[in-house]
Write an enzyme that holds these catalytic residues in place. Structure first.
Site, PDB file in Angstrom:
ATOM      1  N   GLU A  20      -0.917  -8.984  -9.082  1.00  0.00           N
ATOM      2  CA  GLU A  20      -0.059  -9.408  -7.969  1.00  0.00           C
ATOM      3  C   GLU A  20      -0.806 -10.315  -6.995  1.00  0.00           C
ATOM      4  OE1 GLU A  20       2.061  -5.036  -7.709  1.00  0.00           O
ATOM      5  OE2 GLU A  20       0.998  -5.853  -5.988  1.00  0.00           O
ATOM      6  N   CYS A  68      -2.872 -13.710  -0.430  1.00  0.00           N
ATOM      7  CA  CYS A  68      -3.667 -12.526  -0.746  1.00  0.00           C
ATOM      8  C   CYS A  68      -3.806 -12.476  -2.270  1.00  0.00           C
ATOM      9  CB  CYS A  68      -2.918 -11.299  -0.220  1.00  0.00           C
ATOM     10  SG  CYS A  68      -3.682  -9.742  -0.660  1.00  0.00           S
ATOM     11  N   CYS A  99      -7.784  -0.729 -10.438  1.00  0.00           N
ATOM     12  CA  CYS A  99      -8.949  -0.528  -9.572  1.00  0.00           C
ATOM     13  C   CYS A  99      -9.539   0.849  -9.848  1.00  0.00           C
ATOM     14  CB  CYS A  99      -8.528  -0.636  -8.104  1.00  0.00           C
ATOM     15  SG  CYS A  99      -9.915  -0.486  -6.967  1.00  0.00           S
ATOM     16  N   CYS A 145      -8.339   4.896  -4.102  1.00  0.00           N
ATOM     17  CA  CYS A 145      -7.927   5.323  -2.755  1.00  0.00           C
ATOM     18  C   CYS A 145      -6.578   6.037  -2.881  1.00  0.00           C
ATOM     19  CB  CYS A 145      -7.792   4.117  -1.828  1.00  0.00           C
ATOM     20  SG  CYS A 145      -9.339   3.201  -1.668  1.00  0.00           S
ATOM     21  N   CYS A 151      -3.101   4.224  -2.126  1.00  0.00           N
ATOM     22  CA  CYS A 151      -2.907   2.875  -2.669  1.00  0.00           C
ATOM     23  C   CYS A 151      -2.266   2.935  -4.050  1.00  0.00           C
ATOM     24  CB  CYS A 151      -4.261   2.183  -2.745  1.00  0.00           C
ATOM     25  SG  CYS A 151      -4.224   0.660  -3.697  1.00  0.00           S
ATOM     26  N   CYS A 190      -0.087  -3.310  -2.062  1.00  0.00           N
ATOM     27  CA  CYS A 190      -0.666  -3.794  -3.306  1.00  0.00           C
ATOM     28  C   CYS A 190      -0.494  -2.781  -4.425  1.00  0.00           C
ATOM     29  CB  CYS A 190      -2.115  -4.224  -3.113  1.00  0.00           C
ATOM     30  SG  CYS A 190      -3.363  -3.053  -3.549  1.00  0.00           S
TER      31      CYS A 190
END
Ligand code: SF4
Length: 365
Positions: free
Chosen positions: A108, A123, A130, A134, A137, A353
């Site tokens: 994205e 962005c 990832c 977190c 997220c 995100c």
């Protein structure tokens, strides 16, 4: 000056089986490619200009190339590397893109405009998924798939400019992924953004969850970009819970590394702090944050939580009410640092995100 020893990487290197994508390459890489086709170096400069200055999306548009050069390029190359797979446009004008990479993975990117600023901000993502995980997220729920190449990072910006027809003035490395777990490709992409896309380092922000070796590597590179640390809690235990990489890079080592970075580069860093109701928004945390940032050369950016959902569709955390956000801000301001509450963008689309990616991954299952 052309560097004849430069090697094309990844998809750009394969000029036998597939077309070579040129957008996102450096001028030196374009020179290597056109020379490999038997074309003179000045052709690379022409193509570079068409792609980066005029956002050309086809060789047909490159009218100062001869017909024979254009047809050779059609045969051996293509302009863009990424394919636009989905676009969402918010009521506030925020555009959220889902791009397909050459291997079918998706990432994205977001284009944002702010009424108080003339320039647009993009962005970009640096990884597919990832590994940091977190807990607030949506990308964290994907897990890590792979690193992006420098070209895949830069072409996100060029795709946005080609699609929107607008010039991007600021870049934030704050999309999917942890940029400093893909440090070399990210640094390479920053150089291409500066030299080819022509966005100055002072208009580039790189956001990290706190990867200490990456911060040190960036310090060596001494680029005048803005480093943003996603701190999210001044309390080691709370931070370990919501940003699990804290176990590997504890606050006791991270904060000195950040301070060293700011001192060595002379650049003011940004402390990003997500406000999660009942988790990170207490007056005690505000006071601890104020004490922490007092002796760091920094600004503080408070981010009211943009709701994300776990794999079962449950809202994981809640956003504190506006009064609680303002009260938190007032306490942190006692540090003498500039404190802002981030303007929300694209709340009517999947703006946080990883959300758009997750929605389409779920649809594919
Ligand atoms: S917030 Fe950033 S570092 Fe944390 S999981 Fe999401 S993408 Fe990774």
């Amino acid at each position: 000056m052309a560097n004849s020893s430069i090697e094309l990487k990844g998809d750009a290197a394969d000029c036998t089986s597939a077309k070579v994508a040129l957008s996102g390459l450096t001028l030196a890489e374009m020179i290597t490619f056109v020379n490999s086709l038997g074309l003179p170096t000045f052709r690379a400069r022409q193509i570079h200009k068409w792609i980066y200055d005029k956002y050309a999306s086809s060789f047909e548009e490159m009218t100062d190339l001869s017909v024979s050069v254009r047809s050779l390029l059609e045969e051996k190359a293509q302009v863009g590397l990424l394919k636009l797979s989905h676009l969402q446009v918010s009521r506030d004008g925020t555009r959220k893109y889902l791009f397909e990479l050459p291997d079918g993975q998706r990432v994205e990117s977001v284009l944002m405009s702010f009424s108080d600023r003339k320039t647009l901000s993009a962005c970009v993502s640096s990884q597919v998924g990832c590994a940091v995980g977190c807990t607030f997220c949506a990308t964290g729920y994907l897990g890590f798939k792979r690193n992006l190449t420098s070209q895949e990072i830069v072409d996100q910006i060029m795709c946005i400019q080609r699609e929107s027809g607008k010039r991007v003035g600021n870049i934030v490395y704050m999309g999917q992924g942890e940029p400093l777990l893909n440090t070399e490709a990210v640094i390479e992409s920053v150089h291409t953004v500066i030299n080819s896309v022509k966005i100055g380092a002072r208009h580039i922000t790189l956001s990290t969850s706190g990867i200490i070796p990456g911060i040190k590597r960036l310090e060596e590179e001494n680029l005048p970009l803005t480093l943003a640390l996603s701190l999210h809690s001044p309390d080691p235990k709370t931070r370990e819970e919501i940003v699990p990489i804290t176990k590997k890079y504890p606050l006791s080592e991270l904060i000195p590394a950040l301070r060293d970075y700011a001192d060595a580069t002379g650049r003011r860093v940004t402390i990003e702090y997500v406000l999660l109701s009942g988790v990170t928004d207490s007056p005690a945390q505000a006071k601890a944050l104020s004490d922490l940032v007092r002796d760091i050369h920094c600004n503080v950016n408070l981010i009211p939580f943009n709701p994300t959902f776990d794999n079962e569709g449950h809202e994981i955390y809640h956003r504190p009410p506006r009064e609680a956000q303002d009260a938190f801000k007032r306490i942190v301001e006692r540090s003498g640092r500039t404190v802002t509450i981030r303007l929300e963008r694209g709340t009517d689309i999947d703006a946080a995100c990883g959300q758009l990616h997750n929605k389409f991954s779920a649809a594919d299952d």
